[in-house]
Write a protein that holds these residues in place. Sequence first.
Motif, PDB file in Angstrom:
ATOM      1  N   LEU A  87       0.812  -1.209   0.000  1.00 23.74           N
ATOM      2  CA  LEU A  87       0.000   0.000   0.000  1.00 23.74           C
ATOM      3  C   LEU A  87       0.848   1.263   0.000  1.00 23.74           C
ATOM      4  N   ASN A  88       2.112   1.143   0.429  1.00 21.61           N
ATOM      5  CA  ASN A  88       2.991   2.313   0.557  1.00 21.61           C
ATOM      6  C   ASN A  88       4.043   2.386  -0.540  1.00 21.61           C
ATOM      7  N   CYS A  89       3.895   1.632  -1.622  1.00 23.14           N
ATOM      8  CA  CYS A  89       4.959   1.511  -2.618  1.00 23.14           C
ATOM      9  C   CYS A  89       5.383   2.875  -3.163  1.00 23.14           C
ATOM     10  N   GLN A  90       6.688   3.176  -3.065  1.00 22.70           N
ATOM     11  CA  GLN A  90       7.180   4.464  -3.546  1.00 22.70           C
ATOM     12  C   GLN A  90       7.504   4.446  -5.035  1.00 22.70           C
ATOM     13  N   ASN A  91       7.582   3.247  -5.634  1.00 24.60           N
ATOM     14  CA  ASN A  91       7.835   3.128  -7.075  1.00 24.60           C
ATOM     15  C   ASN A  91       6.650   2.502  -7.792  1.00 24.60           C
ATOM     16  N   HIS A  92       5.444   2.816  -7.324  1.00 23.12           N
ATOM     17  CA  HIS A  92       4.249   2.170  -7.861  1.00 23.12           C
ATOM     18  C   HIS A  92       4.029   2.456  -9.343  1.00 23.12           C
ATOM     19  N   ASP A  93       4.598   3.566  -9.844  1.00 23.90           N
ATOM     20  CA  ASP A  93       4.402   3.895 -11.261  1.00 23.90           C
ATOM     21  C   ASP A  93       5.074   2.891 -12.183  1.00 23.90           C
ATOM     22  N   ILE A  94       6.077   2.153 -11.679  1.00 24.18           N
ATOM     23  CA  ILE A  94       6.701   1.115 -12.497  1.00 24.18           C
ATOM     24  C   ILE A  94       6.499  -0.279 -11.911  1.00 24.18           C
ATOM     25  N   SER A  95       6.328  -0.385 -10.587  1.00 25.44           N
ATOM     26  CA  SER A  95       6.157  -1.714  -9.991  1.00 25.44           C
ATOM     27  C   SER A  95       4.730  -2.224 -10.148  1.00 25.44           C
ATOM     28  N   GLN A  96       3.773  -1.314 -10.139  1.00 27.10           N
ATOM     29  CA  GLN A  96       2.367  -1.708 -10.229  1.00 27.10           C
ATOM     30  C   GLN A  96       1.795  -1.412 -11.614  1.00 27.10           C
ATOM     31  N   ALA A  97       2.641  -1.456 -12.623  1.00 22.92           N
ATOM     32  CA  ALA A  97       2.239  -1.156 -13.996  1.00 22.92           C
ATOM     33  C   ALA A  97       2.520  -2.354 -14.888  1.00 22.92           C
ATOM     34  N   LEU A 186      -0.013  -8.732   8.793  1.00 29.70           N
ATOM     35  CA  LEU A 186       0.338  -7.486   8.122  1.00 29.70           C
ATOM     36  C   LEU A 186       0.799  -7.736   6.694  1.00 29.70           C
ATOM     37  N   TYR A 187       1.590  -8.763   6.486  1.00 31.17           N
ATOM     38  CA  TYR A 187       2.026  -9.088   5.129  1.00 31.17           C
ATOM     39  C   TYR A 187       0.827  -9.321   4.216  1.00 31.17           C
ATOM     40  N   THR A 188      -0.190 -10.001   4.744  1.00 28.67           N
ATOM     41  CA  THR A 188      -1.376 -10.298   3.938  1.00 28.67           C
ATOM     42  C   THR A 188      -2.153  -9.030   3.621  1.00 28.67           C
ATOM     43  N   ARG A 189      -2.385  -8.201   4.631  1.00 30.14           N
ATOM     44  CA  ARG A 189      -3.251  -7.037   4.459  1.00 30.14           C
ATOM     45  C   ARG A 189      -2.553  -5.861   3.781  1.00 30.14           C
ATOM     46  N   VAL A 190      -1.281  -5.657   4.067  1.00 28.20           N
ATOM     47  CA  VAL A 190      -0.583  -4.452   3.598  1.00 28.20           C
ATOM     48  C   VAL A 190       0.250  -4.713   2.338  1.00 28.20           C
ATOM     49  N   ASN A 191       0.759  -5.943   2.217  1.00 36.57           N
ATOM     50  CA  ASN A 191       1.703  -6.238   1.142  1.00 36.57           C
ATOM     51  C   ASN A 191       1.220  -7.269   0.128  1.00 36.57           C
ATOM     52  N   SER A 253      13.988   2.211   8.303  1.00 37.00           N
ATOM     53  CA  SER A 253      13.779   3.318   7.369  1.00 37.00           C
ATOM     54  C   SER A 253      12.523   4.102   7.748  1.00 37.00           C
ATOM     55  N   ARG A 254      12.611   5.413   7.589  1.00 36.97           N
ATOM     56  CA  ARG A 254      11.488   6.282   7.930  1.00 36.97           C
ATOM     57  C   ARG A 254      10.439   6.291   6.823  1.00 36.97           C
ATOM     58  N   PHE A 255       9.198   6.118   7.207  1.00 35.27           N
ATOM     59  CA  PHE A 255       8.082   6.152   6.270  1.00 35.27           C
ATOM     60  C   PHE A 255       7.671   7.596   5.964  1.00 35.27           C
ATOM     61  N   PHE A 256       7.325   7.843   4.692  1.00 34.32           N
ATOM     62  CA  PHE A 256       6.679   9.088   4.279  1.00 34.32           C
ATOM     63  C   PHE A 256       5.425   8.736   3.495  1.00 34.32           C
ATOM     64  N   PRO A 257       4.406   9.598   3.520  1.00 39.13           N
ATOM     65  CA  PRO A 257       3.149   9.284   2.829  1.00 39.13           C
ATOM     66  C   PRO A 257       3.375   8.953   1.353  1.00 39.13           C
ATOM     67  N   ARG A 258       2.883   7.800   0.928  1.00 38.48           N
ATOM     68  CA  ARG A 258       3.067   7.339  -0.446  1.00 38.48           C
ATOM     69  C   ARG A 258       1.849   6.532  -0.894  1.00 38.48           C
ATOM     70  N   TYR A 259       1.581   6.571  -2.169  1.00 39.96           N
ATOM     71  CA  TYR A 259       0.652   5.689  -2.863  1.00 39.96           C
ATOM     72  C   TYR A 259      -0.703   5.650  -2.173  1.00 39.96           C
ATOM     73  N   LYS A 260      -1.068   4.548  -1.548  1.00 38.04           N
ATOM     74  CA  LYS A 260      -2.376   4.413  -0.914  1.00 38.04           C
ATOM     75  C   LYS A 260      -2.354   4.715   0.576  1.00 38.04           C
ATOM     76  N   LEU A 261      -1.220   5.190   1.064  1.00 42.51           N
ATOM     77  CA  LEU A 261      -1.114   5.578   2.478  1.00 42.51           C
ATOM     78  C   LEU A 261      -0.783   7.066   2.596  1.00 42.51           C
ATOM     79  N   GLN A 262      -1.425   7.873   1.782  1.00 45.26           N
ATOM     80  CA  GLN A 262      -1.178   9.313   1.808  1.00 45.26           C
ATOM     81  C   GLN A 262      -1.641   9.953   3.116  1.00 45.26           C
ATOM     82  N   HIS A 263      -2.556   9.302   3.805  1.00 50.63           N
ATOM     83  CA  HIS A 263      -3.126   9.869   5.026  1.00 50.63           C
ATOM     84  C   HIS A 263      -2.272   9.589   6.263  1.00 50.63           C
ATOM     85  N   VAL A 264      -1.255   8.756   6.119  1.00 51.50           N
ATOM     86  CA  VAL A 264      -0.424   8.382   7.263  1.00 51.50           C
ATOM     87  C   VAL A 264       0.758   9.352   7.375  1.00 51.50           C
TER      88      VAL A 264
END
Length: 293
Positions: A87-97, A186-191, A253-264
Motif C-alpha cells: 500500500l505504501n509503494c514508492q515506485n508504484h508507477d513502475i512496480s504496479q504497472a 500485516l504481510y497479507t493485508r498491507v503487502n 527506514s522512515r516512512f513518508f506518505p506514499r501511494y495508498k497511504l497518503q493519510h499516514v
Amino acid sequence: MTECRYYAKQDDGRVECLLCPHHCHIADGKTGLCRSRRNQGGVLYSEVYGKPCSLAIDPIEKKPLYHFHPGTTCLSIACTGCNLRCLNCQNHDISQASPSEVGHYNLSPLQVVELCLEHGCPGIAYTYTEPLTYLEYITDTARLAHEAGLWNILVTAGYVCQEPLNDLLPHLDAANVDLKSFSDDLYTRVNGGHLQPVLDTIVAMHHAGVWVELTNLVIPGVGPAANDDMLMIRRMCRWIADNGLSDHPLHFSRFFPRYKLQHVPPTPIATLEKARRVALEEGMRHVYLGNVK
C-alpha cells in the motif's frame, strides 16, 4: 518475448507459474499478479526480458548496502512488475504497472554488462521494482557479469520459491532484503503476501554466502498498516540474531506518505530511535536509521 523457466502447463490451456509463492494459474492471454509473465498459447513468457524501464548509476549506499564495498557505485537496472501489492509503494508507477504502460530500453544481458563496464561501475544492482519477477533476465545477466569480474546486487522483497532462488544464488554477491514486518497478518493485508517465504529467502541467501543486509520500513501507528509495535520489532530482531545475522546491518527506514497511504504521517524519528535500541538489546551490532535527513 522470452519463455519463462519456472512454470507448468495444464490440460485446460492454463499454466501454473512456479516462480513465487502465489503460484498463479494463468489463462491463455493473461498475466500473473506481477503483470510481466504472460500465458501465450500455453507457454509462459516474460514480457520484460531485455527491456529495462529504468537505468541509473547509484552509490552502493543507496540500495542500502553499508558494509559491502562502501564508497563504490553500481549500475542500477529495473524492469516493470512486482509480485506484491504494498500500500505504501514508492515506485508504484513502475512496480504496479504493465510493461505496455511504461517506456523501456532494449538491452540484452551482454549489453547490460558492457554498459556497466563502459561507465566504470564495479557491479550491477537489480532494484527499484521486484527483480525476482524477471529472474531469468537477472540470472543470464548476472552470470555474464561474474565472468566480467563484476558484482551482482539484488534489492528485493524476497518473495520467491526456493528452486528459482537456488538457481540465482551462485551468481549473487550481496542483497538487501526488505523485511516489511514480522507479522503474517500485516504481510497479507498491507503487502499482499506472506511472511514465511521471505524468511526462507533470507536464510537461504545467508547460507549460500551472499552478503545480506535487511531493511525494515517503520510505518507509524495510524491505521491498519502500522508495523511500529516494539514487541513485534523485538521478535523480528531476535529471529535475525538467532539465524546468524547479528553482524549484518539492519536498516530501520522512515516512512513518508506514499501511494495508498497518503493519510499516514511520517514516522517520528523517536520511533526509529526506539526501534534501534530494541535491535541493539537483541544482539544486532550494526543498526542504521534511513530517510531521516
